[in-house]
Design a protein around this motif. Structure first.
Motif, PDB file in Angstrom:
ATOM      1  N   ILE A 123       3.547   0.822 -15.600  1.00  0.00           N
ATOM      2  CA  ILE A 123       3.776  -0.632 -15.549  1.00  0.00           C
ATOM      3  C   ILE A 123       3.999  -1.079 -14.108  1.00  0.00           C
ATOM      4  CG2 ILE A 123       5.419  -2.459 -16.191  1.00  0.00           C
ATOM      5  CD1 ILE A 123       5.759  -0.907 -18.874  1.00  0.00           C
ATOM      6  N   TYR A 124       4.811  -0.320 -13.388  1.00  0.00           N
ATOM      7  CA  TYR A 124       5.085  -0.670 -11.993  1.00  0.00           C
ATOM      8  C   TYR A 124       3.826  -0.558 -11.153  1.00  0.00           C
ATOM      9  CZ  TYR A 124       7.475  -0.816  -7.488  1.00  0.00           C
ATOM     10  OH  TYR A 124       7.878  -1.144  -6.229  1.00  0.00           O
ATOM     11  N   LEU A 125       3.010   0.465 -11.401  1.00  0.00           N
ATOM     12  CA  LEU A 125       1.761   0.632 -10.666  1.00  0.00           C
ATOM     13  C   LEU A 125       0.829  -0.545 -10.921  1.00  0.00           C
ATOM     14  CD1 LEU A 125       0.033   2.345  -8.816  1.00  0.00           C
ATOM     15  CD2 LEU A 125      -0.705   3.642 -10.812  1.00  0.00           C
ATOM     16  N   GLU A 126       0.723  -0.972 -12.153  1.00  0.00           N
ATOM     17  CA  GLU A 126      -0.119  -2.131 -12.473  1.00  0.00           C
ATOM     18  C   GLU A 126       0.411  -3.394 -11.801  1.00  0.00           C
ATOM     19  OE1 GLU A 126      -3.197  -4.358 -13.737  1.00  0.00           O
ATOM     20  OE2 GLU A 126      -3.028  -2.179 -13.776  1.00  0.00           O
ATOM     21  N   PHE A 127       1.717  -3.559 -11.789  1.00  0.00           N
ATOM     22  CA  PHE A 127       2.321  -4.705 -11.096  1.00  0.00           C
ATOM     23  C   PHE A 127       1.942  -4.692  -9.612  1.00  0.00           C
ATOM     24  CE2 PHE A 127       5.854  -6.007  -8.339  1.00  0.00           C
ATOM     25  CZ  PHE A 127       5.885  -7.358  -8.619  1.00  0.00           C
ATOM     26  N   LEU A 128       2.043  -3.532  -8.978  1.00  0.00           N
ATOM     27  CA  LEU A 128       1.703  -3.419  -7.561  1.00  0.00           C
ATOM     28  C   LEU A 128       0.224  -3.711  -7.320  1.00  0.00           C
ATOM     29  CD1 LEU A 128       3.776  -0.265  -6.597  1.00  0.00           C
ATOM     30  CD2 LEU A 128       4.208  -2.613  -5.853  1.00  0.00           C
ATOM     31  N   ALA A 161       0.833  -1.207   0.000  1.00  0.00           N
ATOM     32  CA  ALA A 161       0.000   0.000   0.000  1.00  0.00           C
ATOM     33  C   ALA A 161       0.866   1.255   0.000  1.00  0.00           C
ATOM     34  CB  ALA A 161      -0.940  -0.001   1.201  1.00  0.00           C
ATOM     35  N   ARG A 162       1.910   1.264   0.802  1.00  0.00           N
ATOM     36  CA  ARG A 162       2.816   2.416   0.824  1.00  0.00           C
ATOM     37  C   ARG A 162       3.520   2.580  -0.527  1.00  0.00           C
ATOM     38  NH1 ARG A 162       5.869   0.504   5.657  1.00  0.00           N
ATOM     39  NH2 ARG A 162       4.084  -0.096   6.886  1.00  0.00           N
ATOM     40  N   GLU A 163       3.936   1.486  -1.095  1.00  0.00           N
ATOM     41  CA  GLU A 163       4.621   1.534  -2.380  1.00  0.00           C
ATOM     42  C   GLU A 163       3.661   1.999  -3.482  1.00  0.00           C
ATOM     43  OE1 GLU A 163       8.172   1.096  -4.629  1.00  0.00           O
ATOM     44  OE2 GLU A 163       7.788   1.177  -2.479  1.00  0.00           O
ATOM     45  N   MET A 164       2.403   1.582  -3.394  1.00  0.00           N
ATOM     46  CA  MET A 164       1.415   2.006  -4.381  1.00  0.00           C
ATOM     47  C   MET A 164       1.179   3.516  -4.304  1.00  0.00           C
ATOM     48  SD  MET A 164      -1.425  -1.013  -4.604  1.00  0.00           S
ATOM     49  CE  MET A 164      -2.439  -0.061  -5.710  1.00  0.00           C
ATOM     50  N   GLU A 165       1.180   4.067  -3.107  1.00  0.00           N
ATOM     51  CA  GLU A 165       1.030   5.520  -2.968  1.00  0.00           C
ATOM     52  C   GLU A 165       2.151   6.241  -3.707  1.00  0.00           C
ATOM     53  OE1 GLU A 165      -1.254   6.149   1.280  1.00  0.00           O
ATOM     54  OE2 GLU A 165       0.931   6.102   1.264  1.00  0.00           O
ATOM     55  N   ASP A 201       4.939  10.763 -19.095  1.00  0.00           N
ATOM     56  CA  ASP A 201       5.704  10.314 -20.253  1.00  0.00           C
ATOM     57  C   ASP A 201       6.580   9.097 -19.963  1.00  0.00           C
ATOM     58  OD1 ASP A 201       7.259  11.834 -18.536  1.00  0.00           O
ATOM     59  OD2 ASP A 201       8.565  12.579 -20.136  1.00  0.00           O
ATOM     60  N   CYS A 202       6.559   8.614 -18.732  1.00  0.00           N
ATOM     61  CA  CYS A 202       7.382   7.454 -18.355  1.00  0.00           C
ATOM     62  C   CYS A 202       6.490   6.212 -18.257  1.00  0.00           C
ATOM     63  CB  CYS A 202       8.077   7.706 -17.019  1.00  0.00           C
ATOM     64  SG  CYS A 202       9.068   6.302 -16.468  1.00  0.00           S
ATOM     65  N   PRO A 203       6.564   5.318 -19.241  1.00  0.00           N
ATOM     66  CA  PRO A 203       5.703   4.137 -19.215  1.00  0.00           C
ATOM     67  C   PRO A 203       6.009   3.184 -18.049  1.00  0.00           C
ATOM     68  CG  PRO A 203       7.286   3.957 -21.008  1.00  0.00           C
ATOM     69  CD  PRO A 203       7.439   5.325 -20.414  1.00  0.00           C
ATOM     70  N   MET A 204       7.225   3.204 -17.554  1.00  0.00           N
ATOM     71  CA  MET A 204       7.585   2.284 -16.468  1.00  0.00           C
ATOM     72  C   MET A 204       6.801   2.587 -15.186  1.00  0.00           C
ATOM     73  SD  MET A 204       9.437  -0.039 -17.621  1.00  0.00           S
ATOM     74  CE  MET A 204       9.893  -0.844 -16.116  1.00  0.00           C
TER      75      MET A 204
END
Length: 59
Positions: free
Chosen positions: A43-48, A22-26, A37-40
């Protein structure tokens, strides 16, 4: 009396992992909004999000 292990007794390992996610998602949400402009970031948010769904299903 204060217990040094109090924090360890409050949550299970899975619940602790959910709190960390949850903290990382915030952070990831804020990053994705501020860096469109940064696709990563997305992608990281979807992974989380997927990890959070999986973790919640295991609790």
């Amino acid at each position: 009396m204060y217990s040094e292990n109090l924090a360890e007794n409050l949550w299970s390992e899975r619940e602790d992992a959910i709190l960390v996610l949850a903290r990382e998602m915030e952070w990831a949400e804020a990053y994705a909004v501020n860096h469109l402009d940064c696709p990563m970031g997305g992608i990281y948010l979807e992974f989380l999000r997927r990890e959070m769904i999986t973790a919640q299903g295991e609790v």
